[in-house]
Design an enzyme around this catalytic site. Sequence first.
Site, PDB file in Angstrom:
ATOM      1  N   SER A 180       3.043 -18.235 -10.045  1.00  0.00           N
ATOM      2  CA  SER A 180       4.113 -19.333  -9.771  1.00  0.00           C
ATOM      3  C   SER A 180       3.799 -19.551 -11.925  1.00  0.00           C
ATOM      4  O   SER A 180       2.889 -20.327 -12.603  1.00  0.00           O
ATOM      5  CB  SER A 180       4.643 -20.852  -9.970  1.00  0.00           C
ATOM      6  OG  SER A 180       4.385 -20.224  -8.333  1.00  0.00           O
ATOM      7  N   ASP A 194     -10.015 -26.385  -5.836  1.00  0.00           N
ATOM      8  CA  ASP A 194     -10.666 -25.513  -5.174  1.00  0.00           C
ATOM      9  C   ASP A 194     -11.103 -26.359  -3.951  1.00  0.00           C
ATOM     10  O   ASP A 194     -11.758 -27.568  -3.977  1.00  0.00           O
ATOM     11  CB  ASP A 194     -12.411 -25.928  -5.913  1.00  0.00           C
ATOM     12  CG  ASP A 194     -13.233 -25.104  -5.098  1.00  0.00           C
ATOM     13  OD1 ASP A 194     -13.143 -24.659  -4.135  1.00  0.00           O
ATOM     14  OD2 ASP A 194     -14.518 -24.950  -5.683  1.00  0.00           O
ATOM     15  N   GLU A 253     -15.735 -17.113  -3.650  1.00  0.00           N
ATOM     16  CA  GLU A 253     -16.938 -17.361  -3.302  1.00  0.00           C
ATOM     17  C   GLU A 253     -17.723 -16.216  -3.119  1.00  0.00           C
ATOM     18  O   GLU A 253     -18.311 -15.924  -3.096  1.00  0.00           O
ATOM     19  CB  GLU A 253     -16.277 -18.468  -1.947  1.00  0.00           C
ATOM     20  CG  GLU A 253     -16.856 -19.730  -2.861  1.00  0.00           C
ATOM     21  CD  GLU A 253     -17.069 -20.993  -1.927  1.00  0.00           C
ATOM     22  OE1 GLU A 253     -17.859 -20.886  -0.976  1.00  0.00           O
ATOM     23  OE2 GLU A 253     -15.942 -22.071  -1.965  1.00  0.00           O
ATOM     24  N   ASP A 258     -14.391 -24.411   0.598  1.00  0.00           N
ATOM     25  CA  ASP A 258     -16.248 -23.944   0.468  1.00  0.00           C
ATOM     26  C   ASP A 258     -16.687 -23.305   1.538  1.00  0.00           C
ATOM     27  O   ASP A 258     -16.222 -24.046   2.991  1.00  0.00           O
ATOM     28  CB  ASP A 258     -16.881 -25.308   0.553  1.00  0.00           C
ATOM     29  CG  ASP A 258     -16.962 -26.327  -1.006  1.00  0.00           C
ATOM     30  OD1 ASP A 258     -16.243 -25.598  -2.021  1.00  0.00           O
ATOM     31  OD2 ASP A 258     -17.237 -27.300  -1.103  1.00  0.00           O
TER      32      ASP A 258
END
Length: 821
Positions: A263, A335, A195, A338
């Site tokens: 991974s 996600d 972000e 924030d």
Amino acid sequence: MALIFKWLFRLASAVVVLTVIGVFLAYYLASRSLPEYDKTLPVSGITADIEIVRDNNGVPHILSLSDRDAFFGLGYTHAQDRLWQMTLLRRTAQGRLSEIFGTRTADVDTLLRRFDLHRLAIESARFQDPRTLDALEAYSAGVNARIEEINARSLGRGAPEFFIFDAAIAPWQPADSIALVKLLALQLSDQLKDEVLRARTSLALDDDLRLSDILPDMPGTGTAALPDYASLFDVPLPRYAQATAQPDGFLDVIPPRGLAGASNAWAAAPGRSASQATILANDPHLGLTAPSVWYLARMNLQSGPVIGGSIPGIPSLLVGRSDSFGWALTSSYMDDQDLYIEELNPDDPQQYRTPTGWKRFETRKSIIEIKDAAPITVTLRWTDNGPVLPGSQFNLNAVTPPGHVASLAWTALSAQDTSMSAAIGLMMAQTIEDGIEAGRAFVAPSMNVTMADRTRVALQTVGAMPRRDPAHQSRGRMPSPGWIAQNRWQGMMPYSANPVFVAPQGGIVGNTNNKVVDRPFPNHMSYSWGDSQRVQRWQTLMQGRKVHTRDSFVEAQLDTVSTAARTLLPLIGRDLWYTESAAPEGTPERRRQEALRLLADWNGEMNEHMPEPLIYAAWLRALQDRLIRDDLGPLAGAFSHVEPLFIERVYRNVGGASAWCDVIRSARVETCTDIARLALDDALVWIGETYGTALGALRWGDAHAALHKHQTLGDVPVLRYFVNIRQSTSGGDQTLLRGRTMGTGPAPFTNVHSGAYRGVYDFADPDSSVFISSTGQSGHFLSRHYDDLGQLWRRGEYIPMSLDTDLARAASVGVTRLVTP
């Protein structure tokens, strides 16, 4: 003169003698803490005798009659082999490193105090299920039994590092283990950094359309255009925001962008297996350290014996298998973070703006004790969205307008985090249904769990998924105003919204951190994914065989072919190959022609013994820098790793992306061929200065050496040669045998992030399964088990992953019996 010589000789002899005595004393003190594996020790807190058989690789087989005793034994063995590592991890989570390291770690402690992980872990302990609480208490008792033994028998303080760094060892508590899970979540999270970088890039670019070039979306359905970051605020922001000077990195638990979790994991159903039984492979990628973060172990549980990889301090095998069930982990890239920009009240800076008006921060004072310096007091501030973070971290100052601060919403900052219970439940699962149900309790870190039982394979994404408003201004892709209601989280999505794939029709399931689902916002899972190239090679290898075996899965884990190299070289070199007349020996033109000739015959294999991977990697690195440096200025340094999708967009001119090739500050209009030629020359100059001018004699492994660095002694003169492990390795950033490079500094291609654990489980014959870790079982650098697995790991070899106790006893290096008093 003779007298002077005599005294000089005596003085030199005294120095030599004192040095020998000092070395002998240091060795004696250090060797006192070498664990003794063959002994009988009375301990309290167990219900029956426990037997710990260490096989010849140092892997403990914990044989007990109850689950509680099994967890006690795991705690004891973790503390026996990795007490310093556990202490360091706990102090990190608590924000108490500076008590032993001084001012050097003050910034790390300050940041961790703001996250408040340990306090949240204490609160979360109350929400674990009874089985997990019992396991946490038994594990803590096992750790403390080892600490008591060290104190009672003067066993060199438990590890050599405790002599160098005078650190008191407090008893282990259940909350300490929960805090380490939260710390792991912090190390695996990259969304916050993404972000900030997206916002900084938006500020730096004059053409907002170019944002999707340098920070491309994973191929799939397109994303609606985002607002210019500066337009979200009334306060003006500088177009070229300056980066904040960062700490020296000592014990910094926040990996740079691009070095968070990764991974590989894949599984084959009986119909795609030559043995008509399921097969599962896993190699979770974490930063390389000495000792490795992974610790191999076997436990006897009432649900059946399990074997796999654990992390010292956490009472669970996080990856592994039983007789009938296997589970593997990969980073999901959900996600789950924030960033919010909070407006301060100009009349009262103790208040911040909310959708309903001004509100006071929740505040608390926290004192950080610092060795050899005065303590510092930190004021912790929390908003409705989450903790306020310092502007000096993550380059937040560069995207935070005056009169504002940044806060973070993150799923791991839950005081009701039951991820520990989920890990215990997954380890005890017997079927895919059991594994999926166990995943319901996962909060953070979010992971993709690939599973196999005797008859089926599956993949389940676990972890809390934030619910966002469809009108969210930045869709969670850039920091957004925290006082606007539609930007705030609206709780969590139900577990049923997490992607799940059970018994797929093709019989193969897997994940290389690639895009898992493509759902429109706000039902999306993520916009940022960890891979777009490895998955292509994986698909080729999986579909290239009708049926698979354990060996074909091992072959896939060790595959070093770069799909990115095969894709990009024909694009960037198409106008350079064989287009010039022969140049004289020793000229830059001749070296360029030789490099192009080598690359023309190369198949994209990132083999440590070949020169082509080094030429390719240096060329792409120089090329990306030339493409972005004039547009982004100093911000170009934040793009430390080559983004193949960006290079491909530029050289295919997707959406006008070839505009990056023209140098803004140049009078002429440069073509992409011009930039490719100049970048190759740059790369060859750098190679010549660093590795020599004989291109045919270059070795990728010299540049791509795996550095397993001791976290506290790795930079100490002389000692670093004893505690660090360095190995030539194949692979690269975009190969299945992933060796993520450092990306910066004088040795940018050093392998610092890789599959430190590898395992392949074959349920046709479970005891023929294999696994390996990147260093060894012991954290004691004088132990033969400190690095004995490292060379096997480097060569792509494995050790048996057997639950056969007779096999473990046959070649054991010792049997520890913990008996009731």
